[in-house]
Each structure stands twice: as C-alpha cells, then as structure tokens.
Design a protein around this motif. Sequence first.
Motif, PDB file in Angstrom:
ATOM      1  N   LEU A 150       0.816  -1.209   0.000  1.00 53.67           N
ATOM      2  CA  LEU A 150       0.000   0.000   0.000  1.00 53.67           C
ATOM      3  C   LEU A 150       0.854   1.266   0.000  1.00 53.67           C
ATOM      4  N   GLY A 151       2.137   1.101  -0.290  1.00 56.17           N
ATOM      5  CA  GLY A 151       2.992   2.278  -0.422  1.00 56.17           C
ATOM      6  C   GLY A 151       3.165   3.047   0.867  1.00 56.17           C
ATOM      7  N   LEU A 152       3.154   2.342   2.011  1.00 53.71           N
ATOM      8  CA  LEU A 152       3.341   3.036   3.285  1.00 53.71           C
ATOM      9  C   LEU A 152       4.813   3.028   3.706  1.00 53.71           C
ATOM     10  N   GLY A 153       5.661   2.412   2.871  1.00 55.71           N
ATOM     11  CA  GLY A 153       7.072   2.318   3.215  1.00 55.71           C
ATOM     12  C   GLY A 153       7.713   3.684   3.411  1.00 55.71           C
ATOM     13  N   ASP A 154       7.368   4.631   2.526  1.00 54.10           N
ATOM     14  CA  ASP A 154       8.020   5.939   2.570  1.00 54.10           C
ATOM     15  C   ASP A 154       7.602   6.769   3.767  1.00 54.10           C
ATOM     16  N   CYS A 155       6.380   6.517   4.247  1.00 56.24           N
ATOM     17  CA  CYS A 155       5.879   7.376   5.330  1.00 56.24           C
ATOM     18  C   CYS A 155       5.702   6.564   6.596  1.00 56.24           C
ATOM     19  N   GLY A 156       6.401   5.424   6.693  1.00 56.80           N
ATOM     20  CA  GLY A 156       6.208   4.519   7.826  1.00 56.80           C
ATOM     21  C   GLY A 156       6.510   5.145   9.170  1.00 56.80           C
ATOM     22  N   ARG A 157       7.444   6.106   9.216  1.00 57.30           N
ATOM     23  CA  ARG A 157       7.800   6.717  10.496  1.00 57.30           C
ATOM     24  C   ARG A 157       7.161   8.086  10.688  1.00 57.30           C
ATOM     25  N   THR A 158       6.280   8.454   9.747  1.00 56.28           N
ATOM     26  CA  THR A 158       5.622   9.758   9.844  1.00 56.28           C
ATOM     27  C   THR A 158       4.449   9.675  10.821  1.00 56.28           C
ATOM     28  N   PRO A 159       4.350  10.661  11.752  1.00 53.14           N
ATOM     29  CA  PRO A 159       3.189  10.661  12.652  1.00 53.14           C
ATOM     30  C   PRO A 159       1.887  10.823  11.849  1.00 53.14           C
ATOM     31  N   TYR A 160       0.824  10.204  12.359  1.00 51.69           N
ATOM     32  CA  TYR A 160      -0.449  10.175  11.653  1.00 51.69           C
ATOM     33  C   TYR A 160      -0.918  11.569  11.233  1.00 51.69           C
ATOM     34  N   ARG A 161      -0.759  12.546  12.149  1.00 53.64           N
ATOM     35  CA  ARG A 161      -1.285  13.885  11.836  1.00 53.64           C
ATOM     36  C   ARG A 161      -0.563  14.524  10.659  1.00 53.64           C
ATOM     37  N   ARG A 162       0.661  14.049  10.322  1.00 59.52           N
ATOM     38  CA  ARG A 162       1.381  14.664   9.208  1.00 59.52           C
ATOM     39  C   ARG A 162       1.262  13.858   7.917  1.00 59.52           C
ATOM     40  N   LEU A 163       0.479  12.777   7.924  1.00 62.04           N
ATOM     41  CA  LEU A 163       0.251  12.037   6.677  1.00 62.04           C
ATOM     42  C   LEU A 163      -0.715  12.827   5.810  1.00 62.04           C
ATOM     43  N   GLY A 222      -3.905  13.190   3.129  1.00 67.16           N
ATOM     44  CA  GLY A 222      -5.207  12.533   3.155  1.00 67.16           C
ATOM     45  C   GLY A 222      -5.161  11.160   2.506  1.00 67.16           C
ATOM     46  N   GLY A 223      -4.458  11.080   1.371  1.00 70.04           N
ATOM     47  CA  GLY A 223      -4.372   9.806   0.665  1.00 70.04           C
ATOM     48  C   GLY A 223      -3.587   8.759   1.454  1.00 70.04           C
ATOM     49  N   GLN A 224      -2.522   9.204   2.141  1.00 72.44           N
ATOM     50  CA  GLN A 224      -1.736   8.274   2.958  1.00 72.44           C
ATOM     51  C   GLN A 224      -2.559   7.765   4.135  1.00 72.44           C
ATOM     52  N   GLN A 225      -3.342   8.671   4.735  1.00 68.48           N
ATOM     53  CA  GLN A 225      -4.205   8.248   5.847  1.00 68.48           C
ATOM     54  C   GLN A 225      -5.202   7.200   5.362  1.00 68.48           C
ATOM     55  N   GLN A 226      -5.753   7.426   4.151  1.00 67.97           N
ATOM     56  CA  GLN A 226      -6.717   6.461   3.605  1.00 67.97           C
ATOM     57  C   GLN A 226      -6.053   5.102   3.401  1.00 67.97           C
ATOM     58  N   ARG A 227      -4.829   5.097   2.863  1.00 69.85           N
ATOM     59  CA  ARG A 227      -4.146   3.824   2.611  1.00 69.85           C
ATOM     60  C   ARG A 227      -3.848   3.102   3.925  1.00 69.85           C
ATOM     61  N   LEU A 228      -3.455   3.893   4.945  1.00 68.87           N
ATOM     62  CA  LEU A 228      -3.205   3.268   6.255  1.00 68.87           C
ATOM     63  C   LEU A 228      -4.499   2.675   6.802  1.00 68.87           C
ATOM     64  N   LYS A 229      -5.602   3.408   6.671  1.00 72.99           N
ATOM     65  CA  LYS A 229      -6.877   2.917   7.193  1.00 72.99           C
ATOM     66  C   LYS A 229      -7.298   1.628   6.482  1.00 72.99           C
ATOM     67  N   LEU A 230      -7.016   1.566   5.196  1.00 72.23           N
ATOM     68  CA  LEU A 230      -7.320   0.342   4.452  1.00 72.23           C
ATOM     69  C   LEU A 230      -6.454  -0.814   4.975  1.00 72.23           C
ATOM     70  N   ALA A 231      -5.168  -0.533   5.193  1.00 72.46           N
ATOM     71  CA  ALA A 231      -4.268  -1.563   5.713  1.00 72.46           C
ATOM     72  C   ALA A 231      -4.753  -2.060   7.081  1.00 72.46           C
ATOM     73  N   GLU A 275     -16.151   4.172   1.531  1.00 75.53           N
ATOM     74  CA  GLU A 275     -15.509   5.172   0.659  1.00 75.53           C
ATOM     75  C   GLU A 275     -13.982   4.979   0.641  1.00 75.53           C
ATOM     76  N   PRO A 276     -13.503   3.816   0.232  1.00 80.09           N
ATOM     77  CA  PRO A 276     -12.071   3.530   0.392  1.00 80.09           C
ATOM     78  C   PRO A 276     -11.147   4.460  -0.385  1.00 80.09           C
ATOM     79  N   THR A 277     -11.586   4.959  -1.522  1.00 79.63           N
ATOM     80  CA  THR A 277     -10.647   5.722  -2.343  1.00 79.63           C
ATOM     81  C   THR A 277     -10.838   7.229  -2.229  1.00 79.63           C
ATOM     82  N   ALA A 278     -11.675   7.672  -1.281  1.00 85.19           N
ATOM     83  CA  ALA A 278     -11.885   9.111  -1.107  1.00 85.19           C
ATOM     84  C   ALA A 278     -10.541   9.774  -0.799  1.00 85.19           C
ATOM     85  N   GLY A 279     -10.205  10.813  -1.543  1.00 86.21           N
ATOM     86  CA  GLY A 279      -8.971  11.554  -1.281  1.00 86.21           C
ATOM     87  C   GLY A 279      -7.717  10.903  -1.824  1.00 86.21           C
TER      88      GLY A 279
END
Lengths: 318, 255
Positions: free
Chosen positions: A128-141, A143-152, A166-170
């Motif tokens: 889900l392409g979370l490798g690049d932002c794996g250490r980023t705090p949730y509040r700084r992800l 919208g699209g990264q937050q959606q991908r994390l929520k799907l994961a 609404e999985p693909t919103a944003g």
Amino acid sequence: MPASPSSVTASGPAVAVSGLVMRYADKVAVDQLDLVVERRTITAVLGPNGAGKTTTLETCEGYRKAQAGTVRVLGLDPQSQRRDLLPRIGVMLQDGGAWSGVRAMEMLRHIARLHAEPLDVDVLGERLGLGDCGRTPYRRLSGGQQQRLKLALAVVGRPELVFVDEPTAGMDPAARRTTWELLQEMRADGVTVVLTTHHMDEAERLADQIHIIDRGRMIVSGSPLQLTRGGTSTIRLVVTKPFPEGAPDLLQAALGHRLEVRTISDVSLLITGPADSTTLATVSAWCEQHGVLPESLQLGQRNLEDVFLELTGRELVT
Amino acid sequence: MSTGLFTPRPGAAPLWRQVCAQASMESRLMLRNGEQLLLAVVIPVMVLIGGVEGAAHLDLSLSHRPIDEFAPGVLALAVMSTAFTSLAIATGFERRYGVIKRLGSSPLPRSGLLLGKVGALLLVELLQILVISVVALVMGWEPHPSLLAALVVIVAGTAAFASLGLFVAGVLRAEATLAAANLVYLLLMAGGAVVLPSSAYGAFGGVTRFLPSGALGDGLRRAFWSGEVPWSSLLVLVVWAGAGAALTARTFKWE
C-alpha cells in the motif's frame, strides 16, 4: 481464539439485512432496506451523500443497533454476538482515526498484534505504499496516505469479510488503482468485500453486485451488466430554454417505441435505447421544429449515472 | 485450496496479549508527547528541588526535614499528574480523533482497552517513581518506608484519580477536558495538600485531608516516614475511587 476452519468456510450469505429501519431525531436514514451479500464477491453500495450507506454499514459492524428489521453478518447478530463477529471482519471507517502522534507503521503493527494470525505488516505496508511514510506521525500524513493506512488496518487481521466505507476518497489515481487491485486480489483469495462509494466508475469496475441506495431505500440491485443493460446507448439533450408544452411526447412519437424519452427537467431529457444515425437527425429536426436550441447533445453508453438519473430524476454526484 | 496473501485466517489474539499491546502502545505515546513528559517528570522534579530550596528560607512549620516532606509529596504529585491529567487529556483526544471508534471494531474489547490504559498508567508511574526517587535520594532523602503500604496507597490513588479523569474526559469535549484537567491539577498542586502536608494549610487542612490529593499526599508521607499503613487516607481514596467509578459508569461514552 482463532476461528475454527469450519467457520471460515461456513455457508450462507456473508451479509443478510432485511427490513432495516434507522432514524435520527426527525430524519429517516434507512427505510425498510433489504440487502444480501454473497460470499467471495465484491459488492458495491452506491448512492449519493446522505443516502444511508454509512448508517447501513455501521449497523452491520455493530456500531448501531437496528431500530427495526434484522441484520446478520456471517450468520451472527452484530449487536449481541459482536465479540464473536469482530475478529472475523475488517472495517475501514470514514471517520475513525488514529492517535495524532502515532507513526503509520507503528499503528499498523499495533492493530496486527490484536489479531491471532495477522498479515506480515511489512509486506502489507509495501503493497500500500506506506514504506516511505512509515515513520511519519499520523497527523502529518496526507489525506491519501491516511486512507491507505486505514485500508491496511482493515485488512491486516486476515478477515473473512471487509467493510470499506468510501475507500478511495482523497486518493490520487495511482493509489486508487492500487486499492482496486488489492480488493480484487482479496476477492480472489476468498475474502468478501463490501464497499460504499459514490463513484460509479469504481462500482462498475470492481463490483460483482451493485446495490443503489437513495434516501435510505434500495432502488435497484444487480450486476453492472444487468444494470446498464449491456451497454444500451443514451442521448442526453440539454436546451437553452424550456421545452414547449407537450414537445417531449411528440419527440417520443417521432422516435418510435424502441427508444424511451424521459424528461429530466424542463430543459433536459434523456433518450435511452438502440440509437442509430437517424436518431440524432430526428432529434435535431424536432429541436428545429419546436424552436429550441440544443446547448449540449451527448451520445454515450448507458452507465450507472444514467440508471440513477432514470430511477430518481436526480444526478448521482452532488 | 490455494492460499494467497489474503486467504482468511481470522481470529483475536489472546486477551492478555492484546492488553499488553495496548498498554505498551499507550505508554509509548504518553512518553513521546513533550507536554505530557513535562507534566510527568520535569514539573515534579522542579517542585522537589524548588520546594526543598524554598523551605530553607521559609517557615512552613514542617514536622520533618524538608526533603523528607517533599519527596513523598512529589511522588503523590507525579501519580496525580499521570492518573488524572494525562489520562483525561489522552482519553479526550482519543474520543475526538476517532481512535476509540477505530479500536471499537478491532478484537480488543472495552474491558481490554480499560486494562491497557491501567497498564500504561502503571508503567509511566513506575518510570516517574524511579526518576523522582533517584533525584530525592541524591538530595539526601532518608525514607523509612513500608514499601507495601506505599504501593497500596499509590494503587488506591491511581484508581481514585483515574476514575475521576475518565469522568472528566467522558462528559467534556476534548479541548474543555484539556483545560479542566490542567486547571484541576494546578489547583490541587497549590491548595490540595499533595506536595505539602494538610497540617501546613492551617484551618483549611481539615478539608484537604478529605480531598483525593490530600489523602494521597498524607498517605504517602506516612508510609515513607514511619512505614505505617495510613488507613484513614486509604479509606478516603477508596471512597473517591468508588464515587468516580460510579459517575464514570453512568456518564462515560467511549465514542
């Protein structure tokens, strides 16, 4: 406790909702809704904002108690048997979140630890392409990264059934494609997927079954092919000033019974059926005869937008 | 049957493992947050140093050496800051950000979430007690404790303040919880007989003895001075814990 293999392969529909009624204060959100989801399918619940999609899903997930009707998910009552149900389903909420300071992969690892045999979080994060932002705090992800994390988070527990709201919103187009591929792969691996969307292309492309909901009621169900009647053509006509009275009836007469004319508003109408080159000529002749000027004349394949428009008289995307 | 990446294998982890995961997650988040760390460790250590220094210049009519008065009081302050203020603020924002709703669809039951929170509180308190005790011992603290009595008082104090903290987080919005939890902390720190004994408050001391802050402070002081079990303070804390739990049970909404 890990679910026994028999429960994983159990028969019967994944979701069976009948006569569901949900009211908020003065508004009826869901009105006598029936919905059956077969196992190992992707089912899309399609409808405009406020149609009752999220309320229906949250009732299936056990967040809300059905005010009338019955809801069974994997054969269980989501309220009284919630503790048995929850380990077996995955849920992607629209409004559910994460701690503002938690890192993306840390959150995924945490939810994985609550399950008996979770997916490998690194593999899933990579997918889900979370490798690049794996250490980023949730509040700084984003919208699209937050959606991908929520799907994961929804799929990491290896559920039998996932509800994705609404999985693909944003998400950007690339992330949308990744999400679609992931949901299709889950279906191939035996997972049942229920998704809500107000994007008709998403439903048309992914779903085996589509249920269109409007104002809390189920207005039509079927496969994408059934709903669009195998790609019948449509002509959408919008004119600059209102049609003269009775004019649409004369157009219907001129086109014959194989084509159907529906008035959408006093300046627009929709013609459905097997159109050919003479159809357009007939329409323009009719315009000339009644002194109306076409603002747009669109020829296309009948799609879910048209189905929704025909059934409700309103546009799907609001 | 072929197995793919997503082939279903559903199931919950054993409850104790879920509780440990939750406790470790929540304690890490508490310690990561700068303001929380300030509240948990920096302010108590500053109060300890400042209080002992200040007592040298002021007559506080203390019955023991300043360091022996302040060290147990500051431990009580640290417990209060974590069990009440940090817990209330964290829970308030968990509700606001939808974390609790998200966890509501995970295998973790509400009881597991509550146990995880208790575990996180105890972990953070353990860390605070270690840091503060080391500083106090370096400053010449000479305790004559019953460690069992001290432990019982700390657990009872944690229960009382945590139940009150959850009550505040349950009835107020997140921002209001933030303000209220900090305000109550400041008021109790100044006037609640937590750092200084209730006997130092003159006539008002009779009232502070019955506050959870005064009971926790006096209880810890007695446990560390003479090693006796401070029954009256324990009773006050248990009553507060019962009242807080009853209020929370009636009003708290997870979402």
